[in-house]
Design a protein around this motif. Structure first.
Motif, PDB file in Angstrom:
ATOM      1  N   SER A 326      -5.635  46.230  45.450  1.00  0.00           N
ATOM      2  CA  SER A 326      -5.852  46.921  44.181  1.00  0.00           C
ATOM      3  C   SER A 326      -6.047  45.868  43.094  1.00  0.00           C
ATOM      4  O   SER A 326      -5.990  44.664  43.367  1.00  0.00           O
ATOM      5  CB  SER A 326      -4.657  47.805  43.834  1.00  0.00           C
ATOM      6  OG  SER A 326      -3.502  47.005  43.597  1.00  0.00           O
ATOM      7  N   LYS A 327      -6.259  46.298  41.875  1.00  0.00           N
ATOM      8  CA  LYS A 327      -6.457  45.343  40.794  1.00  0.00           C
ATOM      9  C   LYS A 327      -5.211  44.490  40.591  1.00  0.00           C
ATOM     10  O   LYS A 327      -5.282  43.348  40.151  1.00  0.00           O
ATOM     11  CB  LYS A 327      -6.820  46.070  39.495  1.00  0.00           C
ATOM     12  CG  LYS A 327      -7.539  45.164  38.489  1.00  0.00           C
ATOM     13  CD  LYS A 327      -8.393  45.962  37.532  1.00  0.00           C
ATOM     14  CE  LYS A 327      -9.279  45.033  36.695  1.00  0.00           C
ATOM     15  NZ  LYS A 327     -10.195  45.796  35.812  1.00  0.00           N
ATOM     16  N   ASP A 328      -4.039  45.048  40.947  1.00  0.00           N
ATOM     17  CA  ASP A 328      -2.777  44.328  40.757  1.00  0.00           C
ATOM     18  C   ASP A 328      -2.643  43.126  41.683  1.00  0.00           C
ATOM     19  O   ASP A 328      -1.984  42.146  41.331  1.00  0.00           O
ATOM     20  CB  ASP A 328      -1.586  45.268  40.990  1.00  0.00           C
ATOM     21  CG  ASP A 328      -1.451  46.316  39.900  1.00  0.00           C
ATOM     22  OD1 ASP A 328      -2.001  46.106  38.802  1.00  0.00           O
ATOM     23  OD2 ASP A 328      -0.806  47.347  40.156  1.00  0.00           O
ATOM     24  N   ASN A 329      -3.238  43.200  42.878  1.00  0.00           N
ATOM     25  CA  ASN A 329      -3.041  42.104  43.829  1.00  0.00           C
ATOM     26  C   ASN A 329      -4.334  41.487  44.339  1.00  0.00           C
ATOM     27  O   ASN A 329      -4.328  40.688  45.265  1.00  0.00           O
ATOM     28  CB  ASN A 329      -2.197  42.571  45.017  1.00  0.00           C
ATOM     29  CG  ASN A 329      -2.932  43.542  45.940  1.00  0.00           C
ATOM     30  OD1 ASN A 329      -4.032  43.998  45.632  1.00  0.00           O
ATOM     31  ND2 ASN A 329      -2.323  43.865  47.069  1.00  0.00           N
ATOM     32  N   ILE A 330      -5.469  41.862  43.738  1.00  0.00           N
ATOM     33  CA  ILE A 330      -6.752  41.389  44.255  1.00  0.00           C
ATOM     34  C   ILE A 330      -6.874  39.865  44.216  1.00  0.00           C
ATOM     35  O   ILE A 330      -7.449  39.257  45.117  1.00  0.00           O
ATOM     36  CB  ILE A 330      -7.932  42.054  43.499  1.00  0.00           C
ATOM     37  CG1 ILE A 330      -9.253  41.786  44.254  1.00  0.00           C
ATOM     38  CG2 ILE A 330      -7.998  41.618  42.045  1.00  0.00           C
ATOM     39  CD1 ILE A 330     -10.418  42.612  43.739  1.00  0.00           C
ATOM     40  N   ALA A 331      -6.289  39.230  43.207  1.00  0.00           N
ATOM     41  CA  ALA A 331      -6.379  37.769  43.119  1.00  0.00           C
ATOM     42  C   ALA A 331      -5.663  37.104  44.289  1.00  0.00           C
ATOM     43  O   ALA A 331      -6.102  36.053  44.777  1.00  0.00           O
ATOM     44  CB  ALA A 331      -5.778  37.284  41.794  1.00  0.00           C
ATOM     45  N   GLU A 332      -4.562  37.720  44.752  1.00  0.00           N
ATOM     46  CA  GLU A 332      -3.803  37.150  45.863  1.00  0.00           C
ATOM     47  C   GLU A 332      -4.420  37.491  47.219  1.00  0.00           C
ATOM     48  O   GLU A 332      -4.428  36.668  48.133  1.00  0.00           O
ATOM     49  CB  GLU A 332      -2.356  37.665  45.846  1.00  0.00           C
ATOM     50  CG  GLU A 332      -1.515  37.196  44.670  1.00  0.00           C
ATOM     51  CD  GLU A 332      -1.843  37.915  43.362  1.00  0.00           C
ATOM     52  OE1 GLU A 332      -2.313  39.080  43.423  1.00  0.00           O
ATOM     53  OE2 GLU A 332      -1.674  37.306  42.288  1.00  0.00           O
ATOM     54  N   GLU A 333      -4.951  38.706  47.351  1.00  0.00           N
ATOM     55  CA  GLU A 333      -5.400  39.181  48.657  1.00  0.00           C
ATOM     56  C   GLU A 333      -6.865  38.908  48.970  1.00  0.00           C
ATOM     57  O   GLU A 333      -7.259  38.876  50.129  1.00  0.00           O
ATOM     58  CB  GLU A 333      -5.148  40.693  48.776  1.00  0.00           C
ATOM     59  CG  GLU A 333      -3.683  41.098  48.658  1.00  0.00           C
ATOM     60  CD  GLU A 333      -2.818  40.577  49.795  1.00  0.00           C
ATOM     61  OE1 GLU A 333      -3.383  40.094  50.805  1.00  0.00           O
ATOM     62  OE2 GLU A 333      -1.588  40.633  49.670  1.00  0.00           O
TER      63      GLU A 333
END
Length: 364
Positions: A326-333
């Motif tokens: 999701s937008k909350d974890n896209i940078a990590e995933e």
């Protein structure tokens, strides 16, 4: 679906192939011990239901078989059940020792597996379980869990409020689609604030039909739709196109699956709530490992069994773990998606999406 597997296999872990050799572009690997006994045929379903089959699965399968030194033949049946039967018969005639299929429907898939069994060729169900079939093994993701992730994602995006939701389910002939819906309903039906105002399956996962179907559901609900449980990114994109026409894109959260370029870009743009990433490399490696074992007369190393409700048997299975993005974890995933090899930073973060990537903390 009876899920009796033990420890869930982490994506990309514990599935490394121990047999290695160099293969050429024709799909013929070098000598590789037991691997030299295998010739694997794989039939992919289409190019319309999801871009994943050609963009992600084919290259991942090719890499896995080449690494293992396995001769292989990968074909795409383009959504044609008769063509799949013909391809299977051709592969059997050409001497494949194992045949893996992504069925278009269980009836035609089971018929293919029966033909293969008659010729002494064991089969593997790849990604989709063939109900009433005879596959020696089933390689896939926890598809009920996929639906649960979608339900949880939509619920989070809606927040703690009363809402009308629409389900845009996958093909009624795809057992996975049934499991996705089962998982989503398991989560969302427990929320008394949510009201289902429309639900329909999309034949053959066809995105054009999905847009027409969603338009009809949206109109029938007088436009009073607050959230959309779409079974994959293609169906989600179809719903978003209708919402854009109504001036509601970005206001109505929409789910997805497959972590496609379009799906990830929609998340960055705020028109899609979430997607589900399923590593094609992890799935391809598991298939290659199972195929080599079966071709060598051994049992595939599996994590448990999945119940074939029509055949009344427990199918030995390798079940992998999906990841919600999701937008909350896209940078990590998103790094896991890039590492899978089906797309790069430049594919996603291009044009207007370059700034959105930067804003989200995604860097080259």
């Amino acid at each position: 679906m009876k899920r009796t597997y033990g420890a869930v296999v982490a994506v990309g872990l514990g599935l490394a192939l121990t047999l290695t050799a160099c293969g050429d572009d024709s799909g013929k690997g070098g000598d590789g011990g037991d691997a030299s006994k295998a010739k694997v045929g794989v039939i992919l379903p289409d190019t319309e239901s999801s871009v994943r089959w050609e963009a992600a699965d084919r290259p991942a399968l090719e890499a896995a078989f080449k690494k293992a030194g396995v001769e292989y033949d990968i074909q795409n049946t383009e959504g044609d059940a008769e063509k799949m039967t013909a391809l299977a018969e051709s592969m059997i005639g050409d001497g494949v020792t194992v045949l893996a299929i992504v069925n278009l429907d269980s009836a035609s898939g089971a018929a293919i597996q029966e033909k293969a069994a008659a010729a002494g060729v064991p089969t593997i169900d790849y990604d989709r379980l063939t109900l009433g079939g005879s596959a020696s093994a089933y390689i896939s993701y926890d598809n009920v869990a996929v639906g649960e992730l979608q339900g949880e994602g939509l619920q989070k995006c809606l927040g703690d409020k009363a809402a009308n939701i629409v389900y845009l389910n996958g093909s009624p002939t795809d057992n996975n689609a049934t499991l996705f819906a089962e998982g989503a309903h398991k989560v969302l039906d427990a929320n008394s604030k949510l009201k289902v105002v429309g639900e329909q399956a999309v034949p053959d996962w066809d995105n054009e039909q999905a847009a027409k179907i969603f338009q009809q559901l949206y109109t029938a609900a007088d436009g009073k739709v607050d959230g959309v449980l779409a079974a994959n990114d293609g169906l989600g994109g179809a719903a978003i196109s209708v919402l854009e026409g109504a001036g509601q894109a970005g206001k109505v959260p929409v789910t997805g699956q497959d972590a496609t370029v379009e799906g990830l870009q929609n998340i960055l743009a705020g028109t899609q709530c979430m997607t589900v990433f399923k590593s094609s490399v992890g799935e391809a490696n598991a298939l290659a490992e199972a195929a080599i074992a079966i071709a060598s007369g051994k049992d595939a190393a599996t994590t448990g069994t999945v119940k074939d409700t029509e055949g009344g048997r427990d199918v030995p299975s390798v079940i992998l773990e999906p990841v919600a993005i999701s937008k909350d974890n896209i940078a990590e995933e998103i790094g896991k998606v890039f590492a899978d090899g089906s797309m790069t930073y430049d594919d996603v973060c291009t044009g207007k999406f370059e700034k959105l990537c930067t804003d989200a903390g995604i860097n080259p």
